[in-house]
Design a protein around this motif. Structure first.
Motif, PDB file in Angstrom:
ATOM      1  N   SER A 189      -0.095   4.275  -0.145  1.00  0.00           N
ATOM      2  CA  SER A 189       0.139   5.630   0.315  1.00  0.00           C
ATOM      3  C   SER A 189       0.503   6.486  -0.754  1.00  0.00           C
ATOM      4  CB  SER A 189       1.234   5.823   1.494  1.00  0.00           C
ATOM      5  OG  SER A 189       2.569   5.537   1.051  1.00  0.00           O
ATOM      6  N   ALA A 190       0.503   7.904  -0.534  1.00  0.00           N
ATOM      7  CA  ALA A 190       0.803   8.788  -1.637  1.00  0.00           C
ATOM      8  C   ALA A 190       2.435   8.720  -1.963  1.00  0.00           C
ATOM      9  CB  ALA A 190       0.599  10.186  -1.115  1.00  0.00           C
ATOM     10  N   ARG A 191       3.283   8.333  -0.684  1.00  0.00           N
ATOM     11  CA  ARG A 191       4.621   8.229  -1.069  1.00  0.00           C
ATOM     12  C   ARG A 191       5.072   7.242  -1.711  1.00  0.00           C
ATOM     13  NH1 ARG A 191       9.394  10.301  -0.033  1.00  0.00           N
ATOM     14  NH2 ARG A 191      10.910   8.691   0.334  1.00  0.00           N
ATOM     15  N   LEU A 192       4.364   5.817  -1.499  1.00  0.00           N
ATOM     16  CA  LEU A 192       4.604   4.748  -2.331  1.00  0.00           C
ATOM     17  C   LEU A 192       4.466   4.775  -3.635  1.00  0.00           C
ATOM     18  CD1 LEU A 192       5.335   1.718  -2.567  1.00  0.00           C
ATOM     19  CD2 LEU A 192       3.312   0.981  -1.490  1.00  0.00           C
ATOM     20  N   HIS A 193       3.034   5.534  -3.923  1.00  0.00           N
ATOM     21  CA  HIS A 193       2.664   5.889  -5.396  1.00  0.00           C
ATOM     22  C   HIS A 193       3.550   6.679  -5.953  1.00  0.00           C
ATOM     23  CE1 HIS A 193      -0.074   6.461  -8.621  1.00  0.00           C
ATOM     24  NE2 HIS A 193       0.172   7.736  -8.355  1.00  0.00           N
ATOM     25  N   THR A 194       4.101   7.839  -5.116  1.00  0.00           N
ATOM     26  CA  THR A 194       4.928   8.706  -5.876  1.00  0.00           C
ATOM     27  C   THR A 194       6.316   7.856  -6.526  1.00  0.00           C
ATOM     28  OG1 THR A 194       4.114  10.803  -4.798  1.00  0.00           O
ATOM     29  CG2 THR A 194       6.334  10.757  -5.604  1.00  0.00           C
ATOM     30  N   LEU A 195       7.035   7.261  -5.503  1.00  0.00           N
ATOM     31  CA  LEU A 195       8.032   6.638  -5.886  1.00  0.00           C
ATOM     32  C   LEU A 195       7.785   5.223  -7.004  1.00  0.00           C
ATOM     33  CD1 LEU A 195       9.679   6.196  -2.263  1.00  0.00           C
ATOM     34  CD2 LEU A 195      10.183   7.713  -4.073  1.00  0.00           C
ATOM     35  N   LEU A 196       6.765   4.657  -6.997  1.00  0.00           N
ATOM     36  CA  LEU A 196       6.284   3.701  -8.077  1.00  0.00           C
ATOM     37  C   LEU A 196       6.300   4.376  -9.581  1.00  0.00           C
ATOM     38  CD1 LEU A 196       3.747   1.488  -5.950  1.00  0.00           C
ATOM     39  CD2 LEU A 196       6.010   0.740  -6.881  1.00  0.00           C
ATOM     40  N   MET A 197       5.699   5.612  -9.394  1.00  0.00           N
ATOM     41  CA  MET A 197       5.665   6.615 -10.520  1.00  0.00           C
ATOM     42  C   MET A 197       7.106   6.602 -11.231  1.00  0.00           C
ATOM     43  SD  MET A 197       2.511   7.328 -11.590  1.00  0.00           S
ATOM     44  CE  MET A 197       2.802   9.000 -12.315  1.00  0.00           C
ATOM     45  N   ARG A 198       8.056   6.900 -10.482  1.00  0.00           N
ATOM     46  CA  ARG A 198       9.266   7.285 -10.812  1.00  0.00           C
ATOM     47  C   ARG A 198      10.085   5.944 -11.058  1.00  0.00           C
ATOM     48  NH1 ARG A 198      10.451  11.966  -6.284  1.00  0.00           N
ATOM     49  NH2 ARG A 198       8.977  13.343  -6.843  1.00  0.00           N
ATOM     50  N   GLU A 199       9.813   4.800 -10.531  1.00  0.00           N
ATOM     51  CA  GLU A 199      10.669   3.888 -10.716  1.00  0.00           C
ATOM     52  C   GLU A 199      10.379   3.055 -11.924  1.00  0.00           C
ATOM     53  OE1 GLU A 199      12.961   0.792 -10.145  1.00  0.00           O
ATOM     54  OE2 GLU A 199      13.121   2.124  -8.871  1.00  0.00           O
ATOM     55  N   GLN A 200      11.468   2.568 -12.770  1.00  0.00           N
ATOM     56  CA  GLN A 200      11.465   1.672 -13.855  1.00  0.00           C
ATOM     57  C   GLN A 200      11.793   0.312 -13.804  1.00  0.00           C
ATOM     58  OE1 GLN A 200       9.704   3.055 -16.745  1.00  0.00           O
ATOM     59  NE2 GLN A 200       9.271   4.926 -15.166  1.00  0.00           N
ATOM     60  N   ALA A 201      12.995   0.024 -13.175  1.00  0.00           N
ATOM     61  CA  ALA A 201      13.570  -1.275 -12.957  1.00  0.00           C
ATOM     62  C   ALA A 201      12.664  -2.163 -12.397  1.00  0.00           C
ATOM     63  CB  ALA A 201      15.025  -1.106 -12.441  1.00  0.00           C
ATOM     64  N   LEU A 202      11.951  -1.913 -11.329  1.00  0.00           N
ATOM     65  CA  LEU A 202      10.995  -2.766 -10.795  1.00  0.00           C
ATOM     66  C   LEU A 202      10.199  -3.770 -11.699  1.00  0.00           C
ATOM     67  CD1 LEU A 202      10.424  -3.573  -7.599  1.00  0.00           C
ATOM     68  CD2 LEU A 202       8.945  -1.784  -7.481  1.00  0.00           C
ATOM     69  N   LYS A 203       9.727  -2.862 -12.530  1.00  0.00           N
ATOM     70  CA  LYS A 203       8.885  -3.655 -13.665  1.00  0.00           C
ATOM     71  C   LYS A 203       9.434  -4.802 -14.421  1.00  0.00           C
ATOM     72  CE  LYS A 203       6.379   0.769 -14.640  1.00  0.00           C
ATOM     73  NZ  LYS A 203       6.056   1.462 -15.701  1.00  0.00           N
ATOM     74  N   GLN A 204      10.925  -4.921 -14.350  1.00  0.00           N
ATOM     75  CA  GLN A 204      11.611  -6.048 -14.974  1.00  0.00           C
ATOM     76  C   GLN A 204      11.628  -7.289 -14.278  1.00  0.00           C
ATOM     77  OE1 GLN A 204      15.729  -4.547 -15.478  1.00  0.00           O
ATOM     78  NE2 GLN A 204      14.924  -2.520 -16.327  1.00  0.00           N
ATOM     79  N   ASP A 205      11.042  -7.107 -12.816  1.00  0.00           N
ATOM     80  CA  ASP A 205      10.805  -8.389 -12.254  1.00  0.00           C
ATOM     81  C   ASP A 205       9.350  -8.845 -12.423  1.00  0.00           C
ATOM     82  OD1 ASP A 205      11.529 -10.483 -10.332  1.00  0.00           O
ATOM     83  OD2 ASP A 205      10.095  -9.124  -8.922  1.00  0.00           O
ATOM     84  N   PRO A 206       8.840  -9.976 -12.929  1.00  0.00           N
ATOM     85  CA  PRO A 206       7.627 -10.149 -13.382  1.00  0.00           C
ATOM     86  C   PRO A 206       6.625 -10.216 -12.058  1.00  0.00           C
ATOM     87  CG  PRO A 206       8.974 -11.737 -14.623  1.00  0.00           C
ATOM     88  CD  PRO A 206       9.926 -10.887 -13.695  1.00  0.00           C
TER      89      PRO A 206
END
Length: 596
Positions: A189-206
């Motif tokens: 969804s557009a909302r999930l994509h928007t929040l993923l765009m702003r998120e940085q720490a989630l990428k630290q978990d492989p």
């Protein structure tokens, strides 16, 4: 708000919408805060939905449709809620899921029940969990990311308990929509994509990085068909074996390994913590406001008590005369609402916590004593008091410190009614957006322990909401059921995500319906405003500079900020002599109502 015909004030609503539209492009009227549990992803006007028999209102269309499917198959409101939650785990992972907890209010046509599926602190933690070597508290996000703040998840155990009492369809059948979507994929969804765009720490978990992002580190685009076969396996296991399969065995071992194995911020959860988790049924907290009776969650949620305190103080003022006019929300209405909020939040921060560890005299009802609330209301003058101090209700001479920790939970709310007269309001959360940023077995783990006070004490004494083994952190979630006081007839279910601002969001919606004659959609769509015993907060893009200036003239410190509520409600409306259900979904998120 009743079973009698309502006046939705169409002219006021039309003019109000026009005034909001006119000011939506204006610059902020003051400093803009950024500490939101979840970022904003746009605003889309909604008209609300009517049905005759049954309805689900939830934060994502796929989730609402899954719940509506269960109702169509003859399921109960509880069946619909379980199917909705399983799909939310998949399609709205930033907000809730089986790795988190929930509070659940249920009405079966006769009795109101309150179910506590709040997470618990592992047995091996203590009140120094979030203290650094020098005794100072960790920064919020240093505490969040990793295993340290993960509490024992409670939502599945709670839902199973409620299903045993009120389910009509087989437990396994309720998982079918989520399993199918996990295997076949769902469009991002557009909302999930928007929040993923702003998120940085989630990428630290492989694991999370490989799922939510492509090989170049870009979030999955809107419409991308995202499949989650690991979650499908987990859900199939729980569907076949019950919640016990989550709290014991392979899934439990995987959770513990993830929590304890974090390289820089490990947690202390054990398999015994999971195996020993129990949901609780608690006595609902009910209070009267004029023609209505409101029932919500008791502590460890602070939602129902704090909302009831605010309304109890506001009952001493003529709010009906302060309904929105051609210029929008009236400054005096916001002033009174914010001042009542200061007083109520001051009490909340002093007294409210898990009652199994910090018992409240009289179950907290002295906080709702009418004489006490009248005394508190008398403190509200024509100028802002700035910062309120906690009061001393009768019989509550407790030497607690005040909890000043941030509360930034990422949360979701659903409301459901079925054709048999059952109704529910369920607020569900993994705490911060994307929780602890740790993915295991297809779902994200919560960081719920940061809802505890990071400091165990202050100059006034120990803080009631400090970390203790087995304790449930205080919450602001406020799932609320509303009834006609005289007849007992159910008229509304409401609740919202939004961290500690949930209390203001829900109270605003109740004022809009009960005092200003708005339907639930119109009340949800009102601009968000209020105070959490700090600045008076106005919603960015939805309130005018004139409102901010008028409040400053009354002594308010004003901030203008995104206030991403996710209010989802259902109310009974009488249309041409026929009772119907009317659903409202927050324009600030992507939710809908579904049903027949």
């Amino acid at each position: 708000m009743s079973s009698r015909p309502m006046s939705p004030r169409p002219l006021i609503a039309l003019l109000f919408a026009a005034s909001l539209s006119a000011c939506s492009h204006l610059p902020p009227a003051g400093p803009v805060a950024t500490l939101e549990p979840e970022g904003a992803s746009g605003y889309q006007e909604k008209d609300g939905w009517f049905t005759k028999k049954e309805m689900v209102v939830a934060a994502n269309p796929l989730a609402a449709e899954a719940g509506a499917l269960m109702l169509k198959r003859g399921g109960s409101a509880v069946d619909a809620a379980i199917a909705t939650q399983m799909v939310l785990t998949l399609v709205e992972p930033q907000s809730s899921g089986i790795g988190g907890g929930a509070f659940f209010m249920h009405f079966d046509g006769r009795t109101v029940q309150a179910f506590d599926g709040r997470e618990t602190a592992p047995a091996a933690v203590d009140e120094k969990l979030f203290l650094q070597a020098d005794g100072s508290p960790m920064s919020f996000y240093d505490a969040v990311i990793g295993g340290r703040a993960v509490g024992v998840p409670g939502v599945l155990r709670m839902l199973e308990d409620v299903h045993r009492q009120h389910g009509r369809l087989p437990w396994a059948a309720l998982f079918e929509p989520a399993i199918r979507l996990a295997e076949e994929g769902f469009p991002v969804s557009a909302r999930l994509h928007t929040l993923l765009m702003r998120e940085q720490a989630l990428k630290q978990d492989p694991v999370a990085a490989a799922y939510f992002y492509d090989a170049s580190g870009q979030p999955r685009p809107v419409g991308f068909l995202l499949r989650n076969p690991e979650l499908a396996v987990t859900l199939r296991t729980v569907a076949a074996q019950g919640a016990q399969a989550f709290y014991n065995g392979d899934i439990a071992r995987a959770i513990v390994a993830k929590v304890r194995g974090h390289a820089s911020n490990p947690g202390a959860m054990s398999e015994q913590d999971l195996a020993g988790y129990r949901a609780k049924e608690r006595a609902p907290l009910c209070s009267d406001y004029k023609l209505w009776r409101l029932c919500g969650m008791p502590p460890p949620s602070s939602g129902a008590i704090t909302v009831a305190q605010m309304l109890g103080m506001l009952a001493h003022f003529d709010l009906r005369a302060l309904a929105p006019d051609d210029n929008g929300v009236q400054p005096q209405a916001v002033h009174l609402f914010a001042e009542a909020g200061r007083l109520a939040y001051a009490d909340r921060n002093r007294y409210l916590a898990d009652p199994d560890f910090a018992p409240l005299p009289g179950g907290g009802m002295p906080l709702l004593d009418q004489r006490y609330l009248a005394q508190r209301a008398a403190l509200i003058g024509e100028r802002s008091m700035g910062t309120a101090t906690a009061g001393t209700p009768p019989g509550m001479q407790l030497a607690w410190g005040s909890d000043r920790s941030p509360e930034l939970p990422s949360t979701s709310h659903m409301s459901v009614v079925d054709a048999r007269g059952n109704a529910l309001a369920m607020t569900t959360t993994i705490e911060n957006a994307f929780g602890a940023r740790q993915m295991v077995a297809g779902f994200l783990l919560n960081n719920q322990l940061t809802d505890f006070s990071m400091l165990p004490a202050d100059e006034h004494g120990p803080i009631a909401n400090r970390v203790q083994p087995g304790k449930r952190p205080r919450s602001s979630m406020a799932p609320t059921l509303v009834f006609e006081k005289d007849s007992g007839k159910f008229v509304m279910a409401i609740g919202s995500p939004g961290g500690s601002a949930i209390i203001n969001y829900v109270a605003k919606t109740l004022v809009g319906t009960m005092e200003w004659g708005l339907n639930v959609q119109q009340a949800i769509s009102l601009p968000n405003f209020g105070s959490r015993n700090g600045p008076t907060e106005l919603e960015l893009g939805r309130t005018s500079p004139a409102l901010a200036d008028a409040l400053r003239a009354k002594g308010h410190e004003v901030t203008v900020e995104e206030q991403t509520s996710g209010l989802h409600g259902i109310m009974r409306m009488n249309i041409h002599g026929e009772d119907m259900w009317f659903g409202g979904a927050d324009p600030r998120r992507e939710g809908i109502a579904a049903g027949e």
